[in-house]
Scaffold this motif. Structure first.
Motif, short mmCIF file in Angstrom:
data_model
loop_
_atom_site.label_atom_id
_atom_site.label_comp_id
_atom_site.label_asym_id
_atom_site.label_seq_id
_atom_site.Cartn_x
_atom_site.Cartn_y
_atom_site.Cartn_z
N ALA A 1 7.51 10.90 -2.93
CA ALA A 1 7.59 9.60 -3.59
C ALA A 1 6.28 9.26 -4.31
CB ALA A 1 7.92 8.52 -2.58
N ARG A 2 5.16 9.52 -3.64
CA ARG A 2 3.85 9.20 -4.24
C ARG A 2 3.57 10.05 -5.47
NH1 ARG A 2 0.54 7.82 -6.81
NH2 ARG A 2 -1.69 7.39 -6.42
N THR A 3 3.95 11.33 -5.42
CA THR A 3 3.68 12.24 -6.52
C THR A 3 4.35 11.78 -7.82
OG1 THR A 3 3.45 14.10 -4.99
CG2 THR A 3 3.87 14.63 -7.30
N MET B 1 0.85 -1.18 0.00
CA MET B 1 0.00 0.00 0.00
C MET B 1 0.90 1.24 0.00
SD MET B 1 -3.01 -0.96 2.73
CE MET B 1 -1.86 -1.35 4.05
N LEU B 2 0.57 2.19 -0.85
CA LEU B 2 1.32 3.44 -0.92
C LEU B 2 0.70 4.40 0.09
CD1 LEU B 2 1.79 3.74 -4.80
CD2 LEU B 2 3.01 2.30 -3.15
N THR B 3 1.00 4.15 1.36
CA THR B 3 0.32 4.84 2.46
C THR B 3 1.10 6.08 2.88
OG1 THR B 3 1.38 3.21 3.91
CG2 THR B 3 -0.91 2.84 3.34
N VAL B 4 0.78 7.17 2.25
CA VAL B 4 1.42 8.45 2.56
C VAL B 4 0.98 8.95 3.94
CG1 VAL B 4 1.68 10.85 1.84
CG2 VAL B 4 1.54 9.03 0.12
N TYR C 1 5.15 8.57 -8.51
CA TYR C 1 5.08 7.12 -8.67
C TYR C 1 4.53 6.69 -10.03
CZ TYR C 1 5.73 2.75 -6.16
OH TYR C 1 6.21 1.53 -5.73
N GLU C 2 3.46 7.35 -10.50
CA GLU C 2 2.89 6.95 -11.79
C GLU C 2 3.91 7.13 -12.91
OE1 GLU C 2 -1.04 7.56 -9.63
OE2 GLU C 2 0.93 8.50 -9.59
N ALA C 3 4.65 8.25 -12.89
CA ALA C 3 5.66 8.48 -13.94
C ALA C 3 6.75 7.41 -13.87
CB ALA C 3 6.27 9.87 -13.77
N TRP C 4 7.12 7.01 -12.65
CA TRP C 4 8.13 5.95 -12.49
C TRP C 4 7.60 4.63 -13.04
CZ3 TRP C 4 8.49 1.70 -8.85
CH2 TRP C 4 9.76 1.09 -8.81
N LEU C 5 6.34 4.30 -12.74
CA LEU C 5 5.76 3.07 -13.28
C LEU C 5 5.65 3.12 -14.80
CD1 LEU C 5 2.89 2.17 -10.76
CD2 LEU C 5 5.17 1.18 -10.93
N ALA D 1 10.65 3.21 -2.70
CA ALA D 1 11.70 2.62 -3.54
C ALA D 1 12.22 3.58 -4.62
CB ALA D 1 11.21 1.32 -4.16
N PRO D 2 11.37 4.20 -5.44
CA PRO D 2 11.92 5.13 -6.44
C PRO D 2 12.58 6.35 -5.81
CG PRO D 2 9.52 5.16 -6.48
CD PRO D 2 9.91 4.03 -5.60
N ARG D 3 12.07 6.80 -4.67
CA ARG D 3 12.68 7.94 -3.96
C ARG D 3 14.06 7.55 -3.46
NH1 ARG D 3 13.55 13.10 -3.47
NH2 ARG D 3 13.40 14.00 -1.40
N ALA D 4 14.17 6.37 -2.87
CA ALA D 4 15.47 5.88 -2.40
C ALA D 4 16.46 5.77 -3.56
CB ALA D 4 15.30 4.52 -1.73
N ALA D 5 15.99 5.24 -4.68
CA ALA D 5 16.87 5.06 -5.84
C ALA D 5 17.43 6.39 -6.32
CB ALA D 5 16.09 4.37 -6.95
N ALA D 6 16.58 7.41 -6.36
CA ALA D 6 17.04 8.73 -6.83
C ALA D 6 18.04 9.34 -5.86
CB ALA D 6 15.84 9.66 -7.02
N ILE D 7 17.78 9.21 -4.55
CA ILE D 7 18.69 9.79 -3.55
C ILE D 7 20.05 9.09 -3.60
CG2 ILE D 7 19.10 10.07 -1.07
CD1 ILE D 7 16.07 10.47 -0.77
#
Length: 470
Positions: A78-80, A52-55, A82-86, A361-367
């Protein structure tokens, strides 16, 4: 012995490791992933996650406002994206990874703090410009509990995703990329060799790399030899062991439904997986020495099924069991993740995400990638592995977390006579204070355990130690 040379080694094949490799490849770096690609991935948090993407719905009423602001802010970033990352991932893998929008949070009589927690969740969402809509529990699709829900909160900006499909898409992308090598084994040694790190693998392979990303979950820091670990200076990691299951259910569930956090866990939740399959989660038990080979025990499964049937849908009793999973969530002592460059300039961390690993996960990857390609850009980030941790004193924590301890003791489905919950809370707090201040064998063992894990989730372990040691 095979030896390879690469720009970056990523140690770990869970979601954070694969997402980091995906990001690094997009920045024109050669990457070698060292981690299991096949097999059952025993104990891996990614494949046992509800995803769950529980912000907002991880917020609790007793959380420090500064902590809420920090964590919600990072989760929202991260949630903002997420769709672009997917979309990037789907284009690269030719595999569509679908988000299921929205999460319902329901409050009932099982949780004495549910009403306050729902209002804290709604306030966090509204403060950050997002919607949070209170509704009648009768409006929640798929909710048919034995214990009557008294209110429901709809969070349209949260979502869920199938973590198995997500991992499969990342695996396909990395496996097909000519600049990515994947060693289907585990890291066994890490040593410095001139201007490189020499990463030894359990299959006898060796990789020379300019950078190493440690993304092996709760076991991450154990990969380093003592002298290298001292240079890295990483904060300790502990494991939040969680048991979850997949079931085929006789009802429709269009979107995720959960209760607020309680009893040191993320509450009961059911998450749709398509074709009549539902994910049920999840228990949470702190472990200072995680055993990845330990299967689920009947008490964990019984608690999971009982609470979900009572609080979410009674028809779960007639659901068909598909699979039971165990995952070890990596958690730091201050509950914040570890992303980026460590005290060693060639070693980076992507771990410590606790219950938000899929979202972050995508936020961690970018950092992490920023820390490699622009070394000074992430050193002051609040998730930096080089941060100073402010940890609570045992006495303060006992006073603040005794209610969670009673909630945990009452699982599954236990109830106390009116007024006795507060009495038991005060008694347990007084008993733990008294024991911890003493000089007995029991007191010494409790203090030693607390020194290893000074966090609220340690209280059940302290109670267990106090009861077992004579």
């Amino acid at each position: 012995m095979n030896q390879f040379v690469t720009d970056v080694v990523v140690a770990g094949s869970g979601l954070l490791g694969l997402a980091t490799a995906f990001e690094l490849l997009s920045r024109d770096l050669d990457v070698t992933v060292v981690g299991p690609r096949t097999g059952d991935h025993a104990g891996q948090a990614s494949r046992a996650a509800g995803a769950m993407l529980t912000v907002f719905s991880e917020v609790e009423a007793n959380h420090d406002p500064q902590r809420v602001s920090l964590e919600v802010g990072e989760r929202l970033v991260a949630r903002t994206g997420y769709e672009a990352w997917l979309d990037r991932l789907g284009t690269a893998s030719n595999k569509a990874v679908r988000l299921v929008p929205g999460v319902w949070v329901i409050g009932n009589g099982y949780g004495p703090d549910d009403a306050a927690n729902l209002r804290a969740i709604a306030e966090a969402a509204e403060t950050h410009g997002c919607r949070a809509e209170f509704a009648s529990p009768a409006a929640v699709p798929g909710l048919a509990p034995q214990v009557r829900a008294h209110e429901a909160l709809w969070l349209p900006d949260e979502a869920s995703v199938d973590s198995t499909i997500l991992v499969e898409a990342l695996t396909a992308v990395l496996h097909a990329n000519p600049r990515c090598r994947w060693l289907n084994t585990t890291v066994s040694t890490v040593n410095e060799r001139g201007e490189h790190l020499a990463v030894g693998a359990a299959d006898g392979s060796s990789v020379l790399a300019a950078h190493l990303v440690l993304a092996a979950g709760a076991g991450t820091t154990g990969l380093l030899a003592p002298e290298l670990a001292e240079q890295v200076g990483a904060p300790p990691l502990r494991s939040g062991r969680g048991v979850s299951l997949l079931a085929r259910v006789p009802f429709s569930l269009p979107t995720a439904v959960r209760t607020p956090n309680r009893g040191f866990a993320c509450g009961s939740h059911m998450v749709p997986r398509g074709d009549g399959t539902v994910y049920l989660g999840a228990t949470n038990r702190l472990s200072t020495e995680p055993d990845y080979g330990q299967p689920p025990i009947l008490d964990e499964v019984a608690t999971l099924i009982h609470d979900a049937s009572a609080e979410l849908n009674t028809d779960l009793r007639s659901a068909g069991l598909i699979e039971v999973r165990v995952g070890h969530r990596p958690v730091t002592l201050d509950h914040l993740p570890l992303f980026g460059r460590t005290g060693h300039p060639m070693i980076h961390l992507a771990t410590g995400t606790y219950r938000c690993g899929v979202l972050l996960a995508p936020r961690a990857a970018a950092i992490v990638a920023d820390g490699i390609t622009a070394p000074s850009s992430t050193s002051t980030h609040p998730f930096s592995p080089q941060r100073t941790m402010d940890l609570p004193a045992l006495d303060d924590l006992i006073d603040g977390a005794s209610r969670g301890l009673v909630d945990m003791l009452c699982q599954p489905g236990g109830s106390l006579p009116p007024g006795t919950q507060e009495l038991l809370e005060r008694f347990l707090a007084a008993a733990l204070h008294e024991i911890a201040a003493g000089s007995s064998t029991r007191a010494v063992a409790m203090r030693r355990l607390w020194q290893r894990a000074p966090m609220a989730e340690c209280l059940p372990l302290l109670l267990d130690a106090a009861g077992r040691i004579r």
